[in-house]
Design an enzyme around this catalytic site. Structure first.
Site, PDB file in Angstrom:
ATOM      1  N   LEU A  64      -2.297   5.046  -2.450  1.00 24.56           N
ATOM      2  CA  LEU A  64      -3.153   6.040  -1.810  1.00 24.56           C
ATOM      3  C   LEU A  64      -2.403   7.364  -1.724  1.00 24.56           C
ATOM      4  CD1 LEU A  64      -5.764   6.725  -0.175  1.00 24.56           C
ATOM      5  CD2 LEU A  64      -4.465   6.069   1.865  1.00 24.56           C
ATOM      6  N   ILE A 112       0.861  -1.185   0.000  1.00 22.45           N
ATOM      7  CA  ILE A 112       0.000   0.000   0.000  1.00 22.45           C
ATOM      8  C   ILE A 112       0.900   1.239   0.000  1.00 22.45           C
ATOM      9  CG2 ILE A 112      -1.989   1.145   1.058  1.00 22.45           C
ATOM     10  CD1 ILE A 112      -2.502  -1.441   2.650  1.00 22.45           C
ATOM     11  N   PRO A 113       1.549   1.509  -1.143  1.00 23.16           N
ATOM     12  CA  PRO A 113       2.347   2.727  -1.212  1.00 23.16           C
ATOM     13  C   PRO A 113       1.440   3.935  -1.009  1.00 23.16           C
ATOM     14  CG  PRO A 113       2.220   1.658  -3.368  1.00 23.16           C
ATOM     15  CD  PRO A 113       1.546   0.764  -2.393  1.00 23.16           C
ATOM     16  N   HIS A 114       1.956   4.932  -0.306  1.00 22.36           N
ATOM     17  CA  HIS A 114       1.126   6.094  -0.002  1.00 22.36           C
ATOM     18  C   HIS A 114       1.988   7.320   0.250  1.00 22.36           C
ATOM     19  CE1 HIS A 114       2.054   4.046   3.794  1.00 22.36           C
ATOM     20  NE2 HIS A 114       2.097   5.250   4.322  1.00 22.36           N
ATOM     21  N   GLY A 115       1.345   8.473   0.120  1.00 25.11           N
ATOM     22  CA  GLY A 115       2.018   9.738   0.364  1.00 25.11           C
ATOM     23  C   GLY A 115       1.018  10.869   0.401  1.00 25.11           C
TER      24      GLY A 115
END
Length: 153
Positions: A103, A65-68
């Site tokens: 996300l 779930i890569p996110h920033g």
């Protein structure tokens, strides 16, 4: 909050082509840009790579779930990609990742960002959901699986 409040069908990639972390992130960003074309692709990539340097967002069980967070964004946005072959994403369990949710949140909304991450993680921790997402083929089917599970939560 429902996952489908922030995921559009256009932002789903049934089969990722990338074989590296960066290539997968590029594809997921491009899918997101279908819905939010005004986003700065390079800035977003920088934010995501900075986050990955803190520790992989590959949480195990074939999930990442890569996110920033991005300044000047007005809402949460999400893209989904699947790799049947699997990608080395430096996951916590050392196994290849097959299911990806990217996300991106506005810089100023930490609470909703964390709730969305938790919701996605809960959804994907369900072995049945992971199997269903691994077995369906097209955007419509992937969207239907997520919709059904989203309603059950």
């Amino acid at each position: 909050m429902k996952i489908l409040d922030i995921l559009t069908q256009e932002s789903i990639i049934p089969e990722l082509k990338g074989r590296t972390k960066r290539q997968v992130l590029e594809e997921l960003i491009d899918a997101m840009l279908q819905h939010k074309p005004q986003m700065d692709r390079e800035r977003l990539m920088g934010v995501l790579l900075d986050r990955e340097r803190l520790g992989s967002t590959g949480i195990g069980d074939g999930i990442a779930i890569p996110h920033g967070k991005i300044k000047d964004l007005d809402q949460l946005i999400l893209s989904f990609g699947r790799s049947t072959q699997g990608v080395d994403f430096e996951s916590m369990d050392g196994k290849p990742v097959h299911l990806f949710f990217l996300l991106v949140a506005p810089e100023s909304c930490a609470g909703i960002h964390l709730r969305a991450l938790a919701k996605i993680a809960r959804l994907l921790k369900n072995n049945s959901v992971r199997k269903q997402l691994g077995n369906v083929t097209g955007k419509d089917e992937i969207f239907a699986v997520i919709r059904q599970e989203d309603e059950d939560f």
